[in-house]
Design an enzyme around this catalytic site. Structure first.
Site, mmCIF file in Angstrom:
data_model
loop_
_atom_site.group_PDB
_atom_site.id
_atom_site.type_symbol
_atom_site.label_atom_id
_atom_site.label_comp_id
_atom_site.label_asym_id
_atom_site.label_seq_id
_atom_site.Cartn_x
_atom_site.Cartn_y
_atom_site.Cartn_z
ATOM 1 N N LYS A 99 22.524 12.770 -30.625
ATOM 2 C CA LYS A 99 22.858 11.397 -30.954
ATOM 3 C C LYS A 99 24.211 11.318 -31.661
ATOM 4 O O LYS A 99 24.762 12.313 -32.112
ATOM 5 C CB LYS A 99 21.770 10.771 -31.821
ATOM 6 N N HIS A 117 28.197 7.167 -26.992
ATOM 7 C CA HIS A 117 27.978 5.746 -26.711
ATOM 8 C C HIS A 117 29.213 4.902 -27.049
ATOM 9 O O HIS A 117 29.127 3.904 -27.760
ATOM 10 C CB HIS A 117 26.747 5.234 -27.468
ATOM 11 N N GLN A 122 30.875 -0.263 -26.263
ATOM 12 C CA GLN A 122 29.794 -0.646 -27.150
ATOM 13 C C GLN A 122 30.367 -0.961 -28.532
ATOM 14 O O GLN A 122 31.524 -0.650 -28.836
ATOM 15 C CB GLN A 122 28.757 0.487 -27.258
ATOM 16 N N ARG A 153 25.034 13.337 -13.028
ATOM 17 C CA ARG A 153 24.945 13.935 -14.353
ATOM 18 C C ARG A 153 24.233 15.279 -14.302
ATOM 19 O O ARG A 153 23.215 15.435 -13.618
ATOM 20 C CB ARG A 153 24.216 12.997 -15.304
ATOM 21 N N PHE A 157 18.131 12.658 -20.162
ATOM 22 C CA PHE A 157 16.792 12.436 -20.702
ATOM 23 C C PHE A 157 16.076 11.320 -19.952
ATOM 24 O O PHE A 157 15.020 10.857 -20.388
ATOM 25 C CB PHE A 157 16.871 12.067 -22.185
ATOM 26 N N ASP A 249 14.688 -1.780 -7.150
ATOM 27 C CA ASP A 249 15.931 -1.048 -7.353
ATOM 28 C C ASP A 249 17.090 -1.970 -6.960
ATOM 29 O O ASP A 249 16.959 -3.197 -6.988
ATOM 30 C CB ASP A 249 15.939 0.269 -6.575
ATOM 31 N N VAL A 302 14.722 0.090 -21.710
ATOM 32 C CA VAL A 302 15.006 1.515 -21.839
ATOM 33 C C VAL A 302 16.509 1.759 -21.738
ATOM 34 O O VAL A 302 17.059 2.625 -22.423
ATOM 35 C CB VAL A 302 14.251 2.324 -20.763
ATOM 36 N N SER A 303 17.187 1.005 -20.903
ATOM 37 C CA SER A 303 18.629 1.178 -20.739
ATOM 38 C C SER A 303 19.369 0.924 -22.040
ATOM 39 O O SER A 303 20.413 1.522 -22.300
ATOM 40 C CB SER A 303 19.146 0.232 -19.654
ATOM 41 N N ASP A 345 16.614 3.248 -28.724
ATOM 42 C CA ASP A 345 17.596 4.011 -27.947
ATOM 43 C C ASP A 345 17.375 5.522 -27.979
ATOM 44 O O ASP A 345 18.233 6.286 -27.551
ATOM 45 C CB ASP A 345 19.022 3.676 -28.399
ATOM 46 N N LEU A 347 13.943 6.843 -27.092
ATOM 47 C CA LEU A 347 12.541 6.885 -26.688
ATOM 48 C C LEU A 347 12.012 8.280 -26.341
ATOM 49 O O LEU A 347 10.849 8.582 -26.606
ATOM 50 C CB LEU A 347 12.320 5.944 -25.496
#
Length: 404
Positions: A99, A117, A122, A153, A157, A249, A302-303, A345, A347
């Site tokens: 993180k 991030h 952001q 990627r 996760f 999707d 979740v995003s 963020d 989870l």
């Protein structure tokens, strides 16, 4: 987990290499995580041993929160160092974590490998990149560490994020039905393993009666990706009927929202990867207009593009929720059924060991190329992106007259 007392703490190294004549190909420093309730780690004892067996020297900060005990790292040959002292590490030793770093004005002089991030503008993105600019440091952002041949990627996760998000959403749904519809989910805690999570979540939903878990209807958007497939897998394992798991999707969202179909499920899990601006999936006005003719009561973002200006679910305040307080209320209009949002963020921390092991294992081939990072494409591409984003941040600073 109790604080480790038997794992010896090595003196801080004076250089990246050991004192012996056989110098390893690469040193790496695993820092502790300072985000509250974060138990995952970027390296596990298993993957650390793989690196050590390939000539790496691994320094690990002692940590009483991490899901692996200090002794587990020490047992495979890692050198234990004091908690949160990475800033004293030699500048030629990359600092490895998950993180983002704690907020500070301190210049960043090291090479950091982590999720920062900051590349999608952001909140605070320029503040972070300014610290790297002042310290002449370097960031390899794990979110953008990609296979040069496929662009995919190398490690993510996503699966466990989706899996844990679906579980959290189901728990919030079950809790919300208590106390005459006024129940509030509190105090999420990590599970020992997946089976323990599934057993617990299913029990909570079945306690509602009225047909049990088989009556719950869920929508997963981004169902074809890693994250979405994790959410679908969780919903299946806790007992949702296949016909009650709606999988969307890009094709289903191409027409642009808001989408009335999203209001016709109990739980909506957002698992998209937001690369470019898209029409909003839901808005508070759209939800309020539906009035009582709405089934949706729990949204799991979740995003977590919470502070992204293009967040397609701008129905909750631009802040992340937490394990102690997992949900935030949506303004739905007076007299209408409740709706809550989960926007945590990290989870995957609900399954810390399994998530850490899978992520770290997937990352190993790239980490083994660290000694050749001046030429290995997975690393040079990541550095090029960092330089590009640094330039964008500096240009914005200059417009506003901000000095590094």
């Amino acid at each position: 987990m109790a604080e480790s007392t038997s794992a010896a703490t090595a003196p801080l190294p004076s250089s990246a290499g050991p004192s012996s004549s056989t110098k390893p190909s690469q040193a790496l420093w695993l820092r502790c995580e300072k985000k509250p309730h974060e138990q995952r780690c970027a390296l596990t004892p298993n993957t650390a041993k793989t690196l050590i067996d390939n000539g790496f020297e691994i320094f690990v900060e002692k940590d009483n929160v991490r899901c692996y005990a200090d002794e587990e790292f020490e047992a495979v040959g890692c050198k234990m160092v004091p908690n949160n002292e990475w800033y004293q590490a030699p500048l030629d030793v990359p600092i490895f974590g998950l993180k983002e770093l704690e907020e500070s004005d301190e210049a960043l002089r090291h090479t950091h490998i982590s999720f920062a991030h900051v590349y999608k503008q952001q909140a605070g993105w320029r503040d972070v990149l300014r610290r790297f600019r002042r310290g002449n440091g370097l960031l390899y952002d794990l979110e953008f560490l990609a296979d040069p041949s496929t662009g995919r990627r190398v490690a993510a996760f996503g699966f466990h994020a989706g899996f844990a998000g679906a579980a959290a959403g189901a728990l919030a749904f079950a809790k919300q039905k208590e106390e005459g519809g006024k129940g509030v989910l509190k105090g999420l805690e990590p599970f020992e393993n997946e089976q323990a999570m599934i057993t617990y979540v299913r029990k909570q939903i079945e306690s509602l009666g009225e047909g049990g878990v088989g009556n719950v209807r869920a929508l997963v958007v981004g169902a074809m990706g890693r994250c979405g497939s994790g959410a679908v897998d969780c919903f299946k394992k806790i007992g949702l009927k296949d016909e009650n798991i709606v999988k969307w999707d890009m094709a289903e969202t191409a027409k642009g929202g808001p989408f009335p179909e999203m209001l016709d499920v109990d739980i909506f899990v957002n698992c998209i990867y937001l690369a470019t601006p898209i029409p909003k999936f839901l808005t508070t006005d759209f939800i309020a207009e539906a009035g009582k003719d709405r089934r949706l009561s729990v949204v799991v973002d979740v995003s977590c593009d919470t502070t992204n200006p293009h967040n397609p679910i701008p129905i909750y305040p631009p802040v992340n929720t937490s394990f102690p307080e997992p949900t935030v209320e949506v303004k739905v209009g007076e007299g209408n059924p409740r709706m809550t949002v989960i926007a945590i963020d990290h989870l995957p921390t609900l399954l810390p060991r399994e998530a850490s092991e899978q992520f770290s294992k997937d990352l190993i081939p790239s980490l083994l190329q660290l000694p050749e990072r001046q030429s290995a494409k997975v690393w040079t591409n990541a550095e090029d992106l960092f330089r590009k984003k640094m330039g964008e941040a500096e240009a914005e600073d200059k417009k506003e007259g901000i000095e590094a």
